[in-house]
Design an enzyme around this catalytic site. Structure first.
Site, PDB file in Angstrom:
ATOM      1  N   HIS A  92     -35.199  17.546  51.680  1.00 31.77           N
ATOM      2  CA  HIS A  92     -36.470  17.055  52.214  1.00 31.77           C
ATOM      3  C   HIS A  92     -37.400  16.542  51.119  1.00 31.77           C
ATOM      4  O   HIS A  92     -38.384  15.871  51.405  1.00 31.77           O
ATOM      5  CB  HIS A  92     -37.156  18.080  53.138  1.00 31.77           C
ATOM      6  CG  HIS A  92     -37.771  19.257  52.465  1.00 31.77           C
ATOM      7  ND1 HIS A  92     -37.109  20.445  52.251  1.00 31.77           N
ATOM      8  CD2 HIS A  92     -39.015  19.448  51.970  1.00 31.77           C
ATOM      9  CE1 HIS A  92     -37.924  21.308  51.665  1.00 31.77           C
ATOM     10  NE2 HIS A  92     -39.082  20.727  51.484  1.00 31.77           N
ATOM     11  N   ASP A 228     -30.152  22.136  52.379  1.00 33.55           N
ATOM     12  CA  ASP A 228     -31.327  21.359  51.980  1.00 33.55           C
ATOM     13  C   ASP A 228     -31.313  21.020  50.484  1.00 33.55           C
ATOM     14  O   ASP A 228     -32.079  21.562  49.700  1.00 33.55           O
ATOM     15  CB  ASP A 228     -32.594  22.155  52.351  1.00 33.55           C
ATOM     16  CG  ASP A 228     -33.818  21.255  52.450  1.00 33.55           C
ATOM     17  OD1 ASP A 228     -33.782  20.149  51.889  1.00 33.55           O
ATOM     18  OD2 ASP A 228     -34.807  21.667  53.090  1.00 33.55           O
ATOM     19  N   SER A 667     -40.741  23.639  46.856  1.00 35.02           N
ATOM     20  CA  SER A 667     -39.494  23.130  47.412  1.00 35.02           C
ATOM     21  C   SER A 667     -38.598  22.608  46.310  1.00 35.02           C
ATOM     22  O   SER A 667     -39.046  21.830  45.465  1.00 35.02           O
ATOM     23  CB  SER A 667     -39.774  21.973  48.361  1.00 35.02           C
ATOM     24  OG  SER A 667     -40.103  22.449  49.620  1.00 35.02           O
TER      25      SER A 667
HETATM   26  N1  ARG Z   1     -40.983  23.450  55.712  1.00 36.78           N
HETATM   27  C1  ARG Z   1     -40.431  22.764  54.600  1.00 36.78           C
HETATM   28  C2  ARG Z   1     -41.476  22.565  53.531  1.00 36.78           C
HETATM   29  O1  ARG Z   1     -42.653  22.599  53.774  1.00 36.78           O
HETATM   30  C3  ARG Z   1     -39.956  21.399  54.922  1.00 36.78           C
HETATM   31  C4  ARG Z   1     -38.697  21.351  55.616  1.00 36.78           C
HETATM   32  C5  ARG Z   1     -38.400  19.940  56.034  1.00 36.78           C
HETATM   33  N2  ARG Z   1     -37.592  19.972  57.218  1.00 36.78           N
HETATM   34  C6  ARG Z   1     -37.989  19.491  58.417  1.00 36.78           C
HETATM   35  N3  ARG Z   1     -37.223  19.727  59.456  1.00 36.78           N
HETATM   36  N4  ARG Z   1     -39.076  18.774  58.588  1.00 36.78           N
HETATM   37  O2  ARG Z   1     -41.151  22.290  52.408  1.00 36.78           O
END
Ligand code: ARG
Length: 752
Positions: A92, A228, A667
């Site tokens: 992501h 991811d 991330s």
């Molecule tokens: N919650 C994750 C973050 O804030 C992002 C994950 C992205 N995935 C998604 N399905 N939008 O880094």
């Protein structure tokens, strides 16, 4: 978690309850604050091996990713995993880059992308990777020159030149990029010296059916089975210095790269996370939190929710739109769910009451001595007053920005023409012929510069989608923003179209020169003042901007004393607990957090285990739902149990949980075991702890990690990009022979 950078109103701070086990995003150069505890928990490295200014150390493998040429605004973290500058981060985090390289013909979002040689690795304009060279406490050069009686402006007038001087003195003639940032609400300042690499190429990304498996349904949730990850590589000039893209560039020869463990994990193992958390508000007071809950989140959730709904409708109907809007949709959907989760978490965890109890304790402590009263007596009151005032101005401001100026993309395009308009206007107004010619010349130049950028601006644009966004956002603006902040033009047009926002939208998109690339191009070939000034999108964008300024000046006036109150409150609570080690709120600078591999109990009677497996992917498979499609090849590997050295006991581990304290910006952060080996990449937080950025919850708060062995399995077995595996440093312990065997089998003699 990716850093959520929504917009203008960077309003918030934060609160200190007792720091509990594993809470905290700590400062790298102060490693010794927690070192003994980390050793007890299983860390085997020395401080020098982790953070050293003189030798290569673990921190040299950690890079902040940004779209800025400067080391700031890191949206994600990445880590170097080979001697040739190979970089891991989350899927992501690479999503936008992958999206930009994608089209219906080459849909790398859907199919994945794998460069099979360095030649095939794709440059990404503007993407940078910054590595911290060193940091230093510069508080003593700044803070003694400031006093409590100075206004915020006076303080910054004194601090700015000192900061500029320090930056210059430490940049080694531009070799490094120096940043000085306030910590603890401006009670401390640290200098961060970075090297910024500007050629970062895309190497590999799994298909979204692996990298984003579970989609927005599973986002922010556990149990999870998401691969991811995305792979980049840093390139440098032939002499090893940072450079923008050139064919002559070579892969970075890093000071350090992380070795990778293939030994797996078990519950209780030590885990350390290094990365660039963006912002937290751990020292937030109760009035601020109430302000957020009542006035800040609700309009955001409403406005973003509407936009997502319109986008989704068009994305589902049209594969081209699906690709064009994928990245923006994912970003906003992620923030939107975060806001909802945070509100829910604050309520469920009774965070307002906890903050109020802390505020009360602070007030009590202040009241105990006249000195404290003199210094900190106004802090809480100033903040409370500021939020009371802001609560009247924030909602109009949010609606005005999200549904107005930032509503339809068309208005953003139109906004860009204000430079040309200004010049054409000046040309018209001046009597001086030479002046006139000069202005016209400049307007022409500006137009051709804009023309060159047109293709890029419209690459991910779909007019039909944007027209519906315009209709929905304009309607919301009209209904939610108080009348005194309505542009006259808007009211006039709404009346003319009898509150039919679709009809108004059709008129605007039909009439505007900026709603398609072709029209914009034609306009730029011969821009005239008359045409700009009667362009409905231009008129509206100008009016929205003006009203936005009005709305934000009201807001700013209300926040006058806020910064000072926050600084004094922070200073006060540190005085109140002089023996406690405090960590500063996240501020997009390198931090570490430590914890261990551990599951949790989300509710009575339910225990969430610390780990998921590939069979969980198969269990969730739903070929009718795009979020839960499983690629055929992955199924085949699963059926054959073809996991290579990455599986264990006939199973392929996929994700796991740790107790590390992270937030957006982390991330892609490396999760590192006690031996300093990479065991996974942090990529998310869990739903039950969404209020965690405001108050850490030891029992519930977990970091969701993609197991490094799943990543390598996908690279090796799924994609067959084995050249990448070959350049990594893999550690796998030899199976230990049992004692009897060891005693009777002759040892292999080295060299024979
Ligand atoms: N919650 C994750 C973050 O804030 C992002 C994950 C992205 N995935 C998604 N399905 N939008 O880094």
């Amino acid at each position: 978690m990716k850093k959520i950078s929504y917009f203008l109103v960077a309003v918030f701070i934060s609160i200190g309850f007792q720091v509990k086990a594993h809470e905290g995003m700590w400062i790298p150069m102060l490693l010794r604050q927690n070192f003994a505890e980390m050793q007890r928990m299983g860390l085997k490295l020395t401080p020098e091996q982790i953070y050293s200014v003189n030798h290569s150390s673990l921190k040299d493998a950690i890079a902040g990713l940004s779209n800025s040429p400067n080391p700031q605004g890191f949206f994600c973290t990445s880590e170097i995993v080979s001697s040739q500058g190979l970089l891991f981060t989350n899927h992501h985090c690479g999503f936008e880059s992958v999206q930009k390289h994608s089209s219906v013909k080459h849909d790398y979002l859907k199919d994945g992308f794998w460069a099979m040689s360095q030649k095939e690795e794709l440059p990404n304009k503007g993407l940078t990777a910054s590595i911290l060279v060193r940091m230093a406490d510069v508080t003593d050069s700044i803070v003694p020159k400031l006093s409590d009686t100075m206004s915020r402006q006076q303080r910054s007038a004194i601090a700015m030149p000192i900061i500029s001087r320090l930056k210059k003195a430490n940049s080694e003639n531009g070799k490094y990029n120096v940043v000085i940032k306030p910590y603890f609400e401006g009670n401390k300042y640290y200098m961060l010296v970075y090297i910024v690499y500007r050629d970062v190429r895309l190497v590999g990304a799994p298909p979204s059916s692996i990298g984003k498996f579970g989609g927005d349904t599973d986002n922010w949730m556990w149990p999870r089975q998401t691969g991811d990850f995305t792979i980049f590589r840093i390139y440098t000039a032939p002499d090893g210095s940072p450079a923008t893209y050139s064919e002559k560039n070579i892969p970075l020869k890093p000071k350090y790269h992380l070795p990778i463990s293939l030994n797996g994990i078990k519950e209780g193992d030590f885990a350390m996370v290094w990365g660039f958390p963006g912002s937290t508000n751990r020292y937030m007071t109760a009035p601020e939190l109430e302000f957020r809950m009542e006035h800040y989140f609700p309009p955001l959730i409403e406005a973003f929710g509407k936009k997502l709904e319109v986008w989704k409708k068009h994305m589902n109907a049209n594969p081209d739109v699906q690709i064009k809007y994928a990245s923006n949709y994912a970003m906003i959907a992620n923030s939107w769910k975060y806001f909802i989760g945070q509100m829910r978490g604050v309520k469920k965890q009774h965070v307002v009451a906890k903050k109020a109890a802390f505020d009360k304790r602070f007030a009590q402590w202040v009241s105990e001595s006249p000195e404290r009263q003199a210094k900190y007596g106004d802090a809480l009151k100033d903040m409370t007053d500021a939020f009371a005032a802001e609560s009247k101005t924030i909602e109009p401001l949010i609606y005005a920005s999200i549904t107005g100026a930032q509503g339809a993309e068309l208005l953003g395009f139109a906004q860009k023409y204000s430079g040309i308009e200004g010049l054409l206007k000046q040309a018209k107004e001046t009597k001086d012929k030479a002046q006139k010619a000069k202005k016209m010349e400049r307007a022409k130049k500006m137009a051709s510069a804009m023309e060159e950028k047109l293709q890029k601006s419209y690459k991910d644009y779909d007019m039909a989608t944007d027209r519906d966004v315009f209709a929905a956002m304009t309607k919301m603006f009209f209904e939610k923003v108080p009348e005194n902040l309505h542009p006259e033009y808007l009211d006039k047009m709404v009346k003319k179209y009898k509150n039919n926002f679709d009809a108004f939208a059709s008129y605007v998109f039909e009439k505007s020169h900026f709603s398609t690339e072709a029209k914009a191009k034609a306009f730029l070939a011969n821009p005239t003042l008359k045409e700009i000034e009667k362009d409905p999108a231009f008129i509206l964008s100008q009016a929205y901007m003006a009203k936005l300024m009005d709305a934000s000046s009201g807001y700013r006036a209300a926040s006058g004393k806020l910064a000072e109150g926050k600084r004094l409150f922070m200073e006060g609570i540190m005085q109140m607990e002089p023996h406690k080690a405090f960590y500063p709120d996240a501020n997009s600078t390198l931090r570490y957090s430590y914890g261990k591999v551990e599951g949790y109990y989300p509710q009575d009677g339910i225990h969430d285990l610390f780990q998921t497996h590939l069979y969980g992917v198969m269990q969730k498979e739903d070929s009718t739902n795009p979020e839960f499609i499983v690629p055929k090849k992955l199924k085949e590997l699963y059926e054959k149990k073809d996991y290579g050295p990455y599986g264990q006991d006939g199973k392929q581990d996929v994700n796991f949980l740790t107790t590390n304290d992270i937030t957006g910006g982390n991330s892609g952060s490396p999760v590192i075991n006690g031996n300093g080996e990479l065991i996974g990449l942090a990529f998310d937080g869990n739903w039950e702890a969404m209020s965690g950025d405001i108050a850490y919850i030891p029992k519930l708060q977990r970091t969701i990690v993609v197991d490094i062995r799943y990543i390598l399995f996908v690279i090796d077995k799924y994609a067959g990009d084995t050249r990448l595996i070959d350049e990594m440093t893999l550690h796998k312990a030899m199976p230990q022979p049992d004692r009897v065997e060891a005693a009777t089998t002759p040892a292999a003699v080295p060299g024979k």
